[in-house]
Design a protein around this motif. Structure first.
Motif, PDB file in Angstrom:
ATOM      1  N   ARG A 221       0.791  -1.189  -0.082  1.00  0.00           N
ATOM      2  CA  ARG A 221       0.090  -0.124   0.138  1.00  0.00           C
ATOM      3  C   ARG A 221       0.860   1.137  -0.033  1.00  0.00           C
ATOM      4  O   ARG A 221       1.080   1.749   0.943  1.00  0.00           O
ATOM      5  CB  ARG A 221      -0.886  -0.098   1.143  1.00  0.00           C
ATOM      6  N   HIS A 222       1.556   1.479  -1.184  1.00  0.00           N
ATOM      7  CA  HIS A 222       2.604   2.576  -1.188  1.00  0.00           C
ATOM      8  C   HIS A 222       2.041   3.964  -1.108  1.00  0.00           C
ATOM      9  O   HIS A 222       2.628   4.831  -0.432  1.00  0.00           O
ATOM     10  CB  HIS A 222       3.148   2.371  -2.413  1.00  0.00           C
ATOM     11  N   GLY A 223       0.679   3.932  -1.826  1.00  0.00           N
ATOM     12  CA  GLY A 223       0.116   5.526  -1.375  1.00  0.00           C
ATOM     13  C   GLY A 223       0.042   5.949  -0.010  1.00  0.00           C
ATOM     14  O   GLY A 223       0.240   6.798   0.381  1.00  0.00           O
ATOM     15  N   THR A 224      -0.569   4.959   0.725  1.00  0.00           N
ATOM     16  CA  THR A 224      -1.013   5.135   2.076  1.00  0.00           C
ATOM     17  C   THR A 224       0.479   5.450   2.868  1.00  0.00           C
ATOM     18  O   THR A 224       0.682   6.256   3.837  1.00  0.00           O
ATOM     19  CB  THR A 224      -1.636   3.747   2.876  1.00  0.00           C
ATOM     20  N   GLY A 225       1.424   4.859   2.540  1.00  0.00           N
ATOM     21  CA  GLY A 225       2.713   4.713   3.152  1.00  0.00           C
ATOM     22  C   GLY A 225       3.490   5.993   2.871  1.00  0.00           C
ATOM     23  O   GLY A 225       3.933   6.518   3.866  1.00  0.00           O
ATOM     24  N   ARG A 226       3.291   6.416   1.505  1.00  0.00           N
ATOM     25  CA  ARG A 226       3.892   7.801   1.466  1.00  0.00           C
ATOM     26  C   ARG A 226       3.033   8.911   2.119  1.00  0.00           C
ATOM     27  O   ARG A 226       3.842   9.936   2.755  1.00  0.00           O
ATOM     28  CB  ARG A 226       3.564   8.320  -0.105  1.00  0.00           C
ATOM     29  N   ALA A 227       1.714   8.582   2.197  1.00  0.00           N
ATOM     30  CA  ALA A 227       0.924   9.975   2.918  1.00  0.00           C
ATOM     31  C   ALA A 227       1.312   9.892   4.421  1.00  0.00           C
ATOM     32  O   ALA A 227       1.754  10.824   5.137  1.00  0.00           O
ATOM     33  CB  ALA A 227      -0.432   9.555   2.856  1.00  0.00           C
ATOM     34  N   LEU A 228       1.692   8.662   5.116  1.00  0.00           N
ATOM     35  CA  LEU A 228       1.777   8.581   6.564  1.00  0.00           C
ATOM     36  C   LEU A 228       3.542   9.081   6.678  1.00  0.00           C
ATOM     37  O   LEU A 228       3.688   9.838   7.698  1.00  0.00           O
ATOM     38  CB  LEU A 228       1.881   7.007   6.781  1.00  0.00           C
ATOM     39  N   ALA A 229       4.167   8.609   5.783  1.00  0.00           N
ATOM     40  CA  ALA A 229       5.447   9.249   5.570  1.00  0.00           C
ATOM     41  C   ALA A 229       5.783  10.848   5.691  1.00  0.00           C
ATOM     42  O   ALA A 229       6.470  11.622   6.569  1.00  0.00           O
ATOM     43  CB  ALA A 229       6.425   8.616   4.669  1.00  0.00           C
ATOM     44  N   TYR A 230       4.841  11.537   4.890  1.00  0.00           N
ATOM     45  CA  TYR A 230       4.816  12.934   5.108  1.00  0.00           C
ATOM     46  C   TYR A 230       4.404  13.525   6.213  1.00  0.00           C
ATOM     47  O   TYR A 230       4.865  14.433   6.570  1.00  0.00           O
ATOM     48  CB  TYR A 230       4.150  13.372   3.872  1.00  0.00           C
ATOM     49  N   LEU A 231       3.290  12.849   6.910  1.00  0.00           N
ATOM     50  CA  LEU A 231       2.731  13.237   8.011  1.00  0.00           C
ATOM     51  C   LEU A 231       3.808  13.021   9.295  1.00  0.00           C
ATOM     52  O   LEU A 231       4.142  13.865  10.340  1.00  0.00           O
ATOM     53  CB  LEU A 231       1.588  12.425   8.411  1.00  0.00           C
ATOM     54  N   GLY A 232       4.607  11.813   9.158  1.00  0.00           N
ATOM     55  CA  GLY A 232       5.557  11.653  10.037  1.00  0.00           C
ATOM     56  C   GLY A 232       6.539  12.681   9.848  1.00  0.00           C
ATOM     57  O   GLY A 232       7.145  13.075  10.901  1.00  0.00           O
ATOM     58  N   LEU A 233       7.101  12.968   8.658  1.00  0.00           N
ATOM     59  CA  LEU A 233       8.148  13.878   8.525  1.00  0.00           C
ATOM     60  C   LEU A 233       7.777  15.527   9.264  1.00  0.00           C
ATOM     61  O   LEU A 233       8.429  16.007   9.634  1.00  0.00           O
ATOM     62  CB  LEU A 233       8.404  14.211   7.183  1.00  0.00           C
ATOM     63  N   SER A 234       6.627  15.664   9.077  1.00  0.00           N
ATOM     64  CA  SER A 234       5.863  17.111   9.737  1.00  0.00           C
ATOM     65  C   SER A 234       6.115  17.017  11.030  1.00  0.00           C
ATOM     66  O   SER A 234       6.414  17.876  11.882  1.00  0.00           O
ATOM     67  CB  SER A 234       4.338  17.032   9.079  1.00  0.00           C
ATOM     68  N   ALA A 235       5.609  15.764  11.886  1.00  0.00           N
ATOM     69  CA  ALA A 235       5.731  15.737  13.226  1.00  0.00           C
ATOM     70  C   ALA A 235       7.301  15.876  13.709  1.00  0.00           C
ATOM     71  O   ALA A 235       7.628  16.415  14.595  1.00  0.00           O
ATOM     72  CB  ALA A 235       4.817  14.439  13.893  1.00  0.00           C
ATOM     73  N   ALA A 236       8.120  15.082  12.857  1.00  0.00           N
ATOM     74  CA  ALA A 236       9.417  15.186  13.254  1.00  0.00           C
ATOM     75  C   ALA A 236      10.266  16.484  13.421  1.00  0.00           C
ATOM     76  O   ALA A 236      11.043  16.908  13.868  1.00  0.00           O
ATOM     77  CB  ALA A 236      10.310  14.015  12.548  1.00  0.00           C
ATOM     78  N   SER A 237       9.611  17.016  12.263  1.00  0.00           N
ATOM     79  CA  SER A 237      10.419  18.431  12.040  1.00  0.00           C
ATOM     80  C   SER A 237       9.779  19.322  13.181  1.00  0.00           C
ATOM     81  O   SER A 237      10.745  20.341  13.549  1.00  0.00           O
ATOM     82  CB  SER A 237       9.789  18.873  10.756  1.00  0.00           C
ATOM     83  N   ALA A 238       8.634  19.165  13.507  1.00  0.00           N
ATOM     84  CA  ALA A 238       8.275  19.960  14.624  1.00  0.00           C
ATOM     85  C   ALA A 238       8.998  19.609  15.949  1.00  0.00           C
ATOM     86  O   ALA A 238       9.309  20.476  16.509  1.00  0.00           O
ATOM     87  CB  ALA A 238       6.810  19.754  14.955  1.00  0.00           C
TER      88      ALA A 238
END
Length: 283
Positions: free
Chosen positions: A133-150
């Motif tokens: 499920r690469h589409g879901t994986g990409r979406a979760l990764a970008y959300l994760g990067l946002s949280a990690a950036s904060a």
């Protein structure tokens, strides 16, 4: 943003959770050698900032690859590497956090929470990718990067505004003028006892061992504790001064940190003896 961070520093409601977590961390990471390893004592530099380069670099690289065609496998590998490497980095960060002041721990608690959210999202991203499920994986990764950036932003605030795990004493060097400064008559210096003196209003400690004298900045690198009020003890065959506030220990023959929570060495000043007078200067 400045007002928000100031308010966060003053939010005492976080102390109840923070105090409990601090006790858990200290009870879990009890052996001194383990704490010293995680503080980066063997490096003479905090370990946590170095360790976070692996997960952050992996996740940012994966974010770039997710924008390119035909890079699913490589992006998945990088997400996996970042997720796995974030765990030891988090443990090192918690070890540092448990030795901070209360105001620093408040910001650090939210920093850890943001990174935990980011790590959880990346773990979900990895699971989704492995299931195709690469589409879901990409979406979760970008959300994760946002949280990690904060979380990274808060980590920068901790280090650069609040001074967490940075060398608190090194700025004293900028107050010392050039040239040699007389400190004491050698004949008056006792053997193997700490003596406090000042160089241009900067406090230093003197320790004489035979004909050798160490001159060391007196403020502890960790939280500015008074090393001049510390105890001298033998650690691994070396005379060391132990900070009375948090127990950081430094070799008196070189300034190397041997026990945390400080991850930084202590600054030693070069010395000479002229006509029986001990003098010191900037390194």
């Amino acid at each position: 943003m400045r007002a928000l961070l100031t308010k966060l520093e003053q939010t005492s409601a976080l102390d109840r959770t923070g105090d409990r977590l601090q006790r858990v961390v200290q009870a879990t990471l009890r052996p001194q050698r383990v704490r010293d390893l995680l503080h980066g004592v063997f490096l003479g530099h905090p370990l946590h900032p170095a360790m976070v380069q692996v997960p952050v670099g992996s996740w940012i690289s994966a974010a770039v690859l997710d924008l390119m065609p035909g890079q699913r496998r490589a992006a998945t590998a990088l997400v996996g590497l970042g997720t796995v490497s974030a765990l030891p980095a988090a443990i090192a960060g918690l070890n540092d956090w448990a030795a901070l002041s209360r105001e620093q721990r408040r910001v650090g608690l939210v920093h850890a929470a943001a990174n935990t959210v980011g790590l959880t999202l990346y773990a979900g991203s990895l699971a989704a990718r492995l299931r195709g499920r690469h589409g879901t994986g990409r979406a979760l990764a970008y959300l994760g990067l946002s949280a990690a950036s904060a979380g990274a932003y808060l980590g920068g605030h901790l280090a650069y505004k609040q001074g967490a795990q940075v060398n608190q004493s090194i700025s004293e060097l900028h107050r010392i003028g050039e040239g040699w400064h007389p400190l004491a008559d050698m004949a008056t210096l006792p053997q193997r006892k700490l003596v406090t003196r000042e160089v241009d209003d900067v406090s230093v400690i003197l320790y004489r061992h035979g004909d050798e004298v160490t001159v060391m900045l007196e403020r502890c690198p960790h939280q500015s504790g008074p090393l001049g009020e510390g105890e001298v003890t033998q650690i691994d065959g070396h005379a060391c001064v132990v900070c009375p506030w948090h127990g950081s220990a430094f070799r008196l023959n070189g300034g190397e940190v041997v026990h945390g929570p400080s991850g930084n060495d202590q600054q030693i000043l070069p010395t000479r003896v002229v006509d029986g007078v001990l003098e010191a200067r900037l390194p």
